[in-house]
Design a protein around this motif. Sequence first.
Motif, PDB file in Angstrom:
ATOM      1  N   VAL A  12       0.835  -1.204   0.000  1.00  0.00           N
ATOM      2  CA  VAL A  12       0.000   0.000   0.000  1.00  0.00           C
ATOM      3  C   VAL A  12       0.870   1.255   0.000  1.00  0.00           C
ATOM      4  O   VAL A  12       0.602   2.211  -0.735  1.00  0.00           O
ATOM      5  CB  VAL A  12      -0.943  -0.002   1.220  1.00  0.00           C
ATOM      6  N   ALA A  13       1.916   1.263   0.833  1.00  0.00           N
ATOM      7  CA  ALA A  13       2.821   2.409   0.878  1.00  0.00           C
ATOM      8  C   ALA A  13       3.492   2.625  -0.477  1.00  0.00           C
ATOM      9  O   ALA A  13       3.626   3.766  -0.941  1.00  0.00           O
ATOM     10  CB  ALA A  13       3.873   2.211   1.966  1.00  0.00           C
ATOM     11  N   ALA A  14       3.907   1.517  -1.114  1.00  0.00           N
ATOM     12  CA  ALA A  14       4.522   1.630  -2.436  1.00  0.00           C
ATOM     13  C   ALA A  14       3.532   2.181  -3.458  1.00  0.00           C
ATOM     14  O   ALA A  14       3.897   2.977  -4.335  1.00  0.00           O
ATOM     15  CB  ALA A  14       5.044   0.262  -2.887  1.00  0.00           C
ATOM     16  N   CYS A  15       2.267   1.777  -3.350  1.00  0.00           N
ATOM     17  CA  CYS A  15       1.233   2.290  -4.255  1.00  0.00           C
ATOM     18  C   CYS A  15       1.043   3.789  -4.061  1.00  0.00           C
ATOM     19  O   CYS A  15       0.890   4.540  -5.035  1.00  0.00           O
ATOM     20  CB  CYS A  15      -0.091   1.565  -4.011  1.00  0.00           C
ATOM     21  N   CYS A  16       1.030   4.244  -2.811  1.00  0.00           N
ATOM     22  CA  CYS A  16       0.896   5.676  -2.542  1.00  0.00           C
ATOM     23  C   CYS A  16       2.071   6.457  -3.117  1.00  0.00           C
ATOM     24  O   CYS A  16       1.898   7.563  -3.652  1.00  0.00           O
ATOM     25  CB  CYS A  16       0.789   5.919  -1.036  1.00  0.00           C
ATOM     26  N   VAL A  17       3.268   5.875  -3.014  1.00  0.00           N
ATOM     27  CA  VAL A  17       4.447   6.512  -3.602  1.00  0.00           C
ATOM     28  C   VAL A  17       4.286   6.626  -5.117  1.00  0.00           C
ATOM     29  O   VAL A  17       4.569   7.675  -5.712  1.00  0.00           O
ATOM     30  CB  VAL A  17       5.716   5.719  -3.247  1.00  0.00           C
ATOM     31  N   MET A  18       3.831   5.552  -5.752  1.00  0.00           N
ATOM     32  CA  MET A  18       3.643   5.560  -7.207  1.00  0.00           C
ATOM     33  C   MET A  18       2.599   6.587  -7.635  1.00  0.00           C
ATOM     34  O   MET A  18       2.766   7.289  -8.637  1.00  0.00           O
ATOM     35  CB  MET A  18       3.246   4.167  -7.690  1.00  0.00           C
ATOM     36  N   LEU A  19       1.520   6.691  -6.872  1.00  0.00           N
ATOM     37  CA  LEU A  19       0.453   7.631  -7.212  1.00  0.00           C
ATOM     38  C   LEU A  19       0.915   9.069  -7.014  1.00  0.00           C
ATOM     39  O   LEU A  19       0.619   9.946  -7.838  1.00  0.00           O
ATOM     40  CB  LEU A  19      -0.787   7.338  -6.373  1.00  0.00           C
ATOM     41  N   ALA A  20       1.634   9.330  -5.920  1.00  0.00           N
ATOM     42  CA  ALA A  20       2.176  10.673  -5.709  1.00  0.00           C
ATOM     43  C   ALA A  20       3.210  11.008  -6.773  1.00  0.00           C
ATOM     44  O   ALA A  20       3.282  12.139  -7.268  1.00  0.00           O
ATOM     45  CB  ALA A  20       2.791  10.772  -4.314  1.00  0.00           C
ATOM     46  N   PHE A  21       4.008  10.013  -7.138  1.00  0.00           N
ATOM     47  CA  PHE A  21       5.052  10.166  -8.155  1.00  0.00           C
ATOM     48  C   PHE A  21       4.451  10.504  -9.513  1.00  0.00           C
ATOM     49  O   PHE A  21       5.004  11.300 -10.274  1.00  0.00           O
ATOM     50  CB  PHE A  21       5.831   8.847  -8.237  1.00  0.00           C
ATOM     51  N   SER A  22       3.291   9.937  -9.814  1.00  0.00           N
ATOM     52  CA  SER A  22       2.710  10.110 -11.152  1.00  0.00           C
ATOM     53  C   SER A  22       1.658  11.218 -11.193  1.00  0.00           C
ATOM     54  O   SER A  22       1.873  12.274 -11.791  1.00  0.00           O
ATOM     55  CB  SER A  22       2.096   8.788 -11.631  1.00  0.00           C
ATOM     56  N   GLY A 140       6.499  10.851   5.139  1.00  0.00           N
ATOM     57  CA  GLY A 140       7.663  11.565   4.620  1.00  0.00           C
ATOM     58  C   GLY A 140       8.130  10.994   3.295  1.00  0.00           C
ATOM     59  O   GLY A 140       8.481  11.736   2.374  1.00  0.00           O
ATOM     60  N   ILE A 141       8.118   9.665   3.192  1.00  0.00           N
ATOM     61  CA  ILE A 141       8.545   9.027   1.944  1.00  0.00           C
ATOM     62  C   ILE A 141       7.576   9.346   0.813  1.00  0.00           C
ATOM     63  O   ILE A 141       7.982   9.618  -0.323  1.00  0.00           O
ATOM     64  CB  ILE A 141       8.664   7.502   2.146  1.00  0.00           C
ATOM     65  N   VAL A 142       6.267   9.322   1.113  1.00  0.00           N
ATOM     66  CA  VAL A 142       5.277   9.650   0.082  1.00  0.00           C
ATOM     67  C   VAL A 142       5.472  11.084  -0.400  1.00  0.00           C
ATOM     68  O   VAL A 142       5.467  11.353  -1.616  1.00  0.00           O
ATOM     69  CB  VAL A 142       3.843   9.449   0.613  1.00  0.00           C
ATOM     70  N   ASN A 143       5.662  12.027   0.522  1.00  0.00           N
ATOM     71  CA  ASN A 143       5.882  13.415   0.131  1.00  0.00           C
ATOM     72  C   ASN A 143       7.168  13.579  -0.662  1.00  0.00           C
ATOM     73  O   ASN A 143       7.230  14.365  -1.614  1.00  0.00           O
ATOM     74  CB  ASN A 143       5.927  14.325   1.366  1.00  0.00           C
ATOM     75  N   THR A 144       8.201  12.826  -0.286  1.00  0.00           N
ATOM     76  CA  THR A 144       9.475  12.915  -0.989  1.00  0.00           C
ATOM     77  C   THR A 144       9.355  12.420  -2.424  1.00  0.00           C
ATOM     78  O   THR A 144      10.055  12.905  -3.320  1.00  0.00           O
ATOM     79  CB  THR A 144      10.541  12.102  -0.242  1.00  0.00           C
ATOM     80  N   ILE A 177       1.823   9.039 -16.961  1.00  0.00           N
ATOM     81  CA  ILE A 177       1.064   9.111 -15.712  1.00  0.00           C
ATOM     82  C   ILE A 177       0.133   7.908 -15.593  1.00  0.00           C
ATOM     83  O   ILE A 177       0.060   7.244 -14.552  1.00  0.00           O
ATOM     84  CB  ILE A 177       0.249  10.423 -15.643  1.00  0.00           C
ATOM     85  N   GLY A 178      -0.589   7.616 -16.669  1.00  0.00           N
ATOM     86  CA  GLY A 178      -1.512   6.482 -16.653  1.00  0.00           C
ATOM     87  C   GLY A 178      -0.813   5.157 -16.462  1.00  0.00           C
ATOM     88  O   GLY A 178      -1.298   4.282 -15.723  1.00  0.00           O
ATOM     89  N   ALA A 179       0.342   4.974 -17.104  1.00  0.00           N
ATOM     90  CA  ALA A 179       1.068   3.709 -17.013  1.00  0.00           C
ATOM     91  C   ALA A 179       1.549   3.428 -15.591  1.00  0.00           C
ATOM     92  O   ALA A 179       1.598   2.271 -15.159  1.00  0.00           O
ATOM     93  CB  ALA A 179       2.260   3.727 -17.972  1.00  0.00           C
ATOM     94  N   ILE A 180       1.903   4.476 -14.840  1.00  0.00           N
ATOM     95  CA  ILE A 180       2.379   4.292 -13.473  1.00  0.00           C
ATOM     96  C   ILE A 180       1.224   4.199 -12.490  1.00  0.00           C
ATOM     97  O   ILE A 180       1.242   3.410 -11.538  1.00  0.00           O
ATOM     98  CB  ILE A 180       3.328   5.438 -13.082  1.00  0.00           C
TER      99      ILE A 180
END
Length: 430
Positions: A12-22, A140-144, A177-180
Motif C-alpha cells: 500500500v505504501a509503495a502504491c501511494c508513492v507511485m500515485l504521488a510520483f505520477s 515523509g517518503i510519500v511526500n518525498t 502518468i496512466g502507465a504508473i
Amino acid sequence: MAKRKFFYGWVVAACCVMLAFSINAMGNNSMTFYVTPVSEAFGISRTTMNFALFTTSLFAKTLCGFFYGSFVRKFGVKKLMVVGGVFAVSAYLIFSQATGVAFIVIGAVIYGIAHSIGTFSAYNAIINNWFVKRKGLMLGIVNTSVGLGGMVINPLVGSWIQYHGWNASFLYTGLLIGAIALPALCLVKIHPSEKGEVALGSEEASAAQADQPVVAAKPQLPVLSLKGAMHTYRFWLLAGIQLLQGFALGPSFSNVVPNLNSLGIDPLYVSGVLAVILAFGGAVGNITSGLVYDRFGLRTLYFTIGSILLVGMVAMSTVTPVSGTVVLIISVLGIGYGNSFSLGTLSHLINTVFGYGRTDFSALFGWLFALSNAGNMIGAPFSGWIYDVTGSYQISYIISACCLVAILCLIQVAISAGKKAQAKEAIELQ
C-alpha cells in the motif's frame, strides 16, 4: 514459532508513492515548462497563460477542497482516487490537442479536480489507516516521491518540448502518468481489514494500553468542530497565513523555470541540471523537515525552512543571464527545499496551535489548504502581470521574500496564541 506473514501495508505504501510520483509530481511539477512555449504559440500574454493554466486549476482545487469531506462520505476514498487518476490523464490528453487557450482552461480545471480528490488528502488517510508505527516515516517518503517525480519528469519534459514540441510532450506525460498510476490504483487498499490485517503497530499500542493501571477519568474538552474553530482568533491567524502563503510562496515555485527561460539561459540546462536540483531540494526538504520537527519542534522547523527559502528567493531575484553557476544552484536549491514549507508543515501547525486531537482535523485541514490554493489563485496571475509590465520576475521574487518574512512573524504569533489558549483550557479542566 509461526512465521509472520507478509504485511500488505508495504505494498500500500509503495502504491501511494507511485500515485504521488505520477498523478501529483509528473503532472503538477512539469506544468511550468509549458508557460513559455504555449503562450508564444497562441500569442497570449504571461498573465493570460498563468490564469488559464494555474488560476483555473487552483480554483477547481480550492472548490473541491471545501467539499472533500462530503465527497469521501458519499463515494469513498478509493473511488475518488480512481476518478482522480482518470481525470489527470484526461487533462493531459486535452492539453496535447489544444488549438487555443480554451483547451488549456478545460484541461486545467479537470487536472485541478484530479489533484484535489486523488492526491495528498487520500494518501494521508490511507497511511493513517495502515500505520500506527512508522507513520511519520511513511508520510515523509510519500511526500518525498513528489520531488523525485520532478527529478524524473522535468528533464524528460524539457527534452520532449525541445525536440518534439509541447503537444507531443503533453501526450507523452499523460500516457506515462496512466502507465504508473493504473497498477497502483489496482493494488492499493484503503483499510487493513480489506486484506484481513490490522495496522502496523496497533498490536503494540493495544498491549501497552492494557498494561496501564486503571485511573479515574479526567474531564475532557469537546472536540472543536470547524464552525467552532472559526469562532477563535487562532483560526483566522492560520487562515491569513495560508492565504498569504499561497499568494506569495506558490508563484515563487512555479515561476522558477519561466524566469530562467526568460533570461535566455539554455533551455536544456534549465530543464535538465537545474530542474533536477530544484526537485532534489524538494525531496531533501520533505525528509529533513520531519526530522527537524521531531527533534527540535515547530518553531525551529519554520526557522530552518524559512531561512533557506528566503536565501533562495533573494538569490533568484538577483539572477541575470550572466550569473554564475553557484548563484543559480543556490537560488534553485533554496526554493526547491522551501517547497516543504507548504507540503509538510500545515498539519503540524494545526496540532500545535489547537492541540493534537482537539479539532475536526480533516475538515480544518481541508479548509485551510483550500485557502492556500485561493491565495495562489490570486498570486499566479499577479506575478504574470508583473512580468508583462516589467519584463522580469525580479519584483515578484522580492515581493515573495517580503511576504515570507511576514508569514514567519504571523506563525510565531499563532504558536504563542495557541500555547496560551491551551494553557487556559488546562487550568479550566483542573
